[in-house]
Design an enzyme around this catalytic site. Sequence first.
Site, PDB file in Angstrom:
ATOM      1  N   ASP A  22     -18.174  13.500   5.869  1.00 23.80           N
ATOM      2  CA  ASP A  22     -17.436  14.661   5.389  1.00 23.80           C
ATOM      3  C   ASP A  22     -18.410  15.812   5.182  1.00 23.80           C
ATOM      4  OD1 ASP A  22     -15.711  16.437   3.613  1.00 23.80           O
ATOM      5  OD2 ASP A  22     -14.386  14.729   3.887  1.00 23.80           O
ATOM      6  N   THR A  33      -4.594  18.516   9.148  1.00 27.85           N
ATOM      7  CA  THR A  33      -4.035  19.520  10.069  1.00 27.85           C
ATOM      8  C   THR A  33      -3.001  20.333   9.296  1.00 27.85           C
ATOM      9  OG1 THR A  33      -2.444  17.868  10.869  1.00 27.85           O
ATOM     10  CG2 THR A  33      -4.431  18.218  12.191  1.00 27.85           C
ATOM     11  N   PHE A  70      16.062   5.684   1.690  1.00 32.00           N
ATOM     12  CA  PHE A  70      15.949   7.139   1.855  1.00 32.00           C
ATOM     13  C   PHE A  70      17.303   7.849   1.752  1.00 32.00           C
ATOM     14  CE2 PHE A  70      12.049   5.516   3.667  1.00 32.00           C
ATOM     15  CZ  PHE A  70      11.106   6.362   3.115  1.00 32.00           C
ATOM     16  N   ALA A 118      19.783  10.787  -3.331  1.00 34.94           N
ATOM     17  CA  ALA A 118      19.951  12.227  -3.546  1.00 34.94           C
ATOM     18  C   ALA A 118      19.146  12.671  -4.755  1.00 34.94           C
ATOM     19  CB  ALA A 118      21.430  12.549  -3.748  1.00 34.94           C
ATOM     20  N   CYS A 137       3.048  15.794   4.082  1.00 32.68           N
ATOM     21  CA  CYS A 137       3.408  15.366   5.439  1.00 32.68           C
ATOM     22  C   CYS A 137       4.779  15.867   5.886  1.00 32.68           C
ATOM     23  CB  CYS A 137       3.356  13.840   5.533  1.00 32.68           C
ATOM     24  SG  CYS A 137       1.688  13.174   5.476  1.00 32.68           S
TER      25      CYS A 137
END
Length: 440
Positions: A33, A89, A256, A259, A267
């Site tokens: 790094d 990214t 998933f 609510a 992400c």
Amino acid sequence: MSSMKLSVIGTGYLGATHAASMAELGFEVLGVDVDKVKVDSLSRGQLPFHEPGLPELLKKHVDSGRLRFTTSFDEAGSFADIHFIAVGTPQRAGEHGADMTYVDASVAGIARAATRDTLIVGKSTVPVGSARRLKDLARDGAGVGIEIDLAWNPEFLREGFAVEDTLRPDRLVVGTDSDSAVAKLREVYAYALGRDTPFISTDYETAELVKVAANAFLATKISFINAFAEVTETVGGDIRVLADAIGLDKRIGRRFLNAGVGFGGGCLPKDIRALQARVSEIGLDSTMRFLNEVDEVNLRRRDRVVHIVHELCPELDGKSVAVLGTAFKPNSDDVRDSPALDVAGRLFNEGAEVRVYDPQANSNAAKRFPRLNYCQSLEEAVEGADVILLLTEWDEFVQMRPETLAPLVAHRQIVDGRNVLRTEQWEAAGWIVRALGRRA
């Protein structure tokens, strides 16, 4: 123990997890790094973020000598046979597209530093079409007589379960045009393959699309149930029962379909926006247009929470609002694009006195929004509150008891932004409970 040596370029969430997990599998690993502070911290076995199980794994293999960290690409180039690219990214400033600066620099840097034939393996989430360009970049930058292969091996980590997802993934995907690269990665992942983990070998483009396709699907599923939550709130239905009923359909499934205040993190929001930007670049503007609505539904849930607070406290200026949770999900200290922190910030800007508590993410949240009042305990956060907002479903909040909190608050009002409380129990104790997807 394998004789292959690995480097991992980038030691953030993905890279540190991958490096420690590869050491656990028996490899000698060097993490690389450019951030010396981060490298020094990791070299002491100290993890700069929260991830269950990872601190123990990191310290174990730093202490054993199997895992080391450096800022030197030259050291990595002479040390490792395979180099994993695990840098970020992020969205480009002012745009939806992905910023490839760190990936390009990492590939070029390790290609230039390689002292022998080597394999570069991308794990970062990149726009489709990147791998072929990066292969050319690597080969053009390599030293005389050095052969470089490149493969793309997307990650599918869930924050809070990253170690498990690395050591025992539900699938492995490798995109490459090199049989040798496939063979080497089969050796790297021999532990998982020995436990019948599906292994998909494909082209670069398919491998690049797998991660963003998965995230786009999950985001769509979450926004789908949240769109119906808008309907059930209006007509008087119960979104939990609706989700249970359609979740029993094996074609759909229950996961998933929870609510609430919506998704966030580093992400899903970034990936669906980058996907839209990329397909537009290749002339398919209308193909992913539905993701615009997915994104808008998700952001509307934050608006809805703020609106409910206004209904409970019409004169918001000076009112005390307790916000429980700032991380975008439990078992994480990640506040990137966090719905909870966004709502807290909006209420503060509208004049409320906002008191915030998160078991792990307070310090990260304070870096992004330092003007909020960060508390060290649940009890401190709710003291004198006119309304409580449960916005991250940490177990500590799910297990709260209404009779315990009642003496602490100014008014017994709570907004369940994750649909995790036993509403009837709270109402029986004299609380006004508002939950997304259920009529007031």
